[in-house]
Design an enzyme around this catalytic site. Structure first.
Site, short mmCIF file in Angstrom:
data_model
loop_
_atom_site.label_atom_id
_atom_site.label_comp_id
_atom_site.label_asym_id
_atom_site.label_seq_id
_atom_site.Cartn_x
_atom_site.Cartn_y
_atom_site.Cartn_z
CG ASN A 10 9.24 -10.85 -22.39
OD1 ASN A 10 8.66 -10.51 -21.37
ND2 ASN A 10 10.56 -10.81 -22.52
CE LYS A 12 11.36 -7.58 -23.92
NZ LYS A 12 12.45 -7.04 -24.73
CG HIS A 93 14.75 -11.62 -21.68
ND1 HIS A 93 15.43 -10.43 -21.88
CD2 HIS A 93 13.91 -11.75 -22.71
CE1 HIS A 93 14.99 -9.87 -23.00
NE2 HIS A 93 14.06 -10.65 -23.52
CD GLU A 95 14.92 -6.78 -22.06
OE1 GLU A 95 13.91 -7.04 -21.37
OE2 GLU A 95 14.84 -6.47 -23.27
CD GLU A 163 14.32 -13.04 -26.87
OE1 GLU A 163 13.23 -12.79 -27.38
OE2 GLU A 163 14.67 -12.61 -25.75
N GLY A 169 14.31 -4.97 -29.57
CA GLY A 169 13.78 -3.61 -29.48
C GLY A 169 14.46 -2.61 -30.39
CB SER A 207 13.23 -6.46 -34.20
OG SER A 207 13.86 -5.55 -33.33
P1 13P Z 1 11.26 -7.12 -29.16
O1 13P Z 1 10.29 -8.01 -29.89
O2 13P Z 1 10.61 -5.90 -28.57
O3 13P Z 1 12.48 -6.83 -29.96
O4 13P Z 1 11.76 -7.94 -27.85
C1 13P Z 1 12.21 -9.24 -28.00
C2 13P Z 1 12.36 -9.84 -26.67
O5 13P Z 1 13.23 -9.46 -25.91
C3 13P Z 1 11.41 -10.88 -26.28
O6 13P Z 1 11.82 -11.52 -25.13
#
Ligand code: 13P
Length: 247
Positions: A10, A12, A93, A95, A163, A169, A207
């Site tokens: 992803n 982002k 997601h 976010e 997640e 992150g 992560s």
């Molecule tokens: P990270 O791997 O950067 O922690 O992000 C995970 C994520 O949100 C994937 O959709």
């Protein structure tokens, strides 16, 4: 039943034209691992160029609108994603659930729109740190699933990504026991909802790195990973794909 492992990146809000070279590097290297399904979900504006640059690698969007078309400024429909060459999309997601105030009902409608249009969908769920610390993680995630799972039968094209928000992150990862418990509960929910054919893959996200991927993939009912930061560079992403192939 062991499902074919699925490792999706992803990106982002990362990626410009110059990064198509990195997508190509990932696609080329991923060919060495035919036992793993690999995909990259890139910014919508890069999808078409990415699919042209790497015809063999599934390219996805990161969100989709639930309507077929209409007055939805700034949004992208499932048909538009397909038209641009995408074969999958992420929905729900955290976010977007947070910053765009997406509800479970929105996420369900988005998943149904994506699947109906022929896309694969990665439907994300996960709890906050506060919920985890107060013991409500499983109940919260199962309630999210109850309200956001699509009422459709295209289950081979549906994946769930667990997640935990606090692991995204941050470099923090749940314990193996916590991942095992949650994935077992999600599997139970999917069996209850769709019957126990087990076709829906359950990915872990948050992560994931080359250094922890093998341990995570060894957990029962972990059928792959949704990877953020470590999917941006081939040198970081490929060790995760390699761990999935080995696991
Ligand atoms: P990270 O791997 O950067 O922690 O992000 C995970 C994520 O949100 C994937 O959709």
């Amino acid at each position: 039943m062991a499902l074919k492992k699925f490792v999706a990146g992803n990106w982002k809000m990362h990626g410009l034209s110059a990064d198509l070279a990195e997508i190509k590097a990932i696609a080329d290297a991923a060919k060495a691992y035919p036992s793993v399904d690999v995909a990259l979900c890139v910014p919508a504006i890069l999808i078409e160029r990415a699919t042209r640059a790497v015809p063999g690698l599934p390219i996805g969007g990161q969100d989709v609108h639930y309507a077929e078309k209409g007055a939805h400024t700034g949004c992208v429909s499932a048909q538009m994603l397909r038209d641009a060459g995408a074969s999958l999309t992420i929905v729900g997601h955290s976010e977007r659930r947070d910053a765009q105030r997406e509800s479970d009902a929105d996420v369900k409608a988005k998943a149904e729109a994506a699947l109906a249009c022929g896309l694969a969908a990665i439907l994300c769920v996960g709890e906050s740190l506060e919920v985890r610390e107060t013991g409500g993680a499983v109940a919260t995630v199962l309630a999210q699933l109850d309200a956001s799972l699509p009422d459709t039968a295209e289950l081979g094209r549906l994946s769930i990504a667990y997640e935990p928000i606090w692991a995204i992150g941050t470099g923090k990862v749940p314990t193996v026991a916590e991942i095992a418990e949650m994935h077992r509960e999600i599997r139970g929910k999917l069996d209850q909802r769709y019957g126990a054919d087990g076709a829906v893959r359950i990915l872990y996200g948050g992560s994931v790195k080359g250094s922890n991927a093998a341990e995570i993939f060894a957990v029962a009912d972990v059928d792959g990973a949704l990877v953020g930061g470590a999917s941006l560079k081939a040198e970081d992403f490929l060790p995760i794909v390699e761990a999935a192939a080995a696991g």
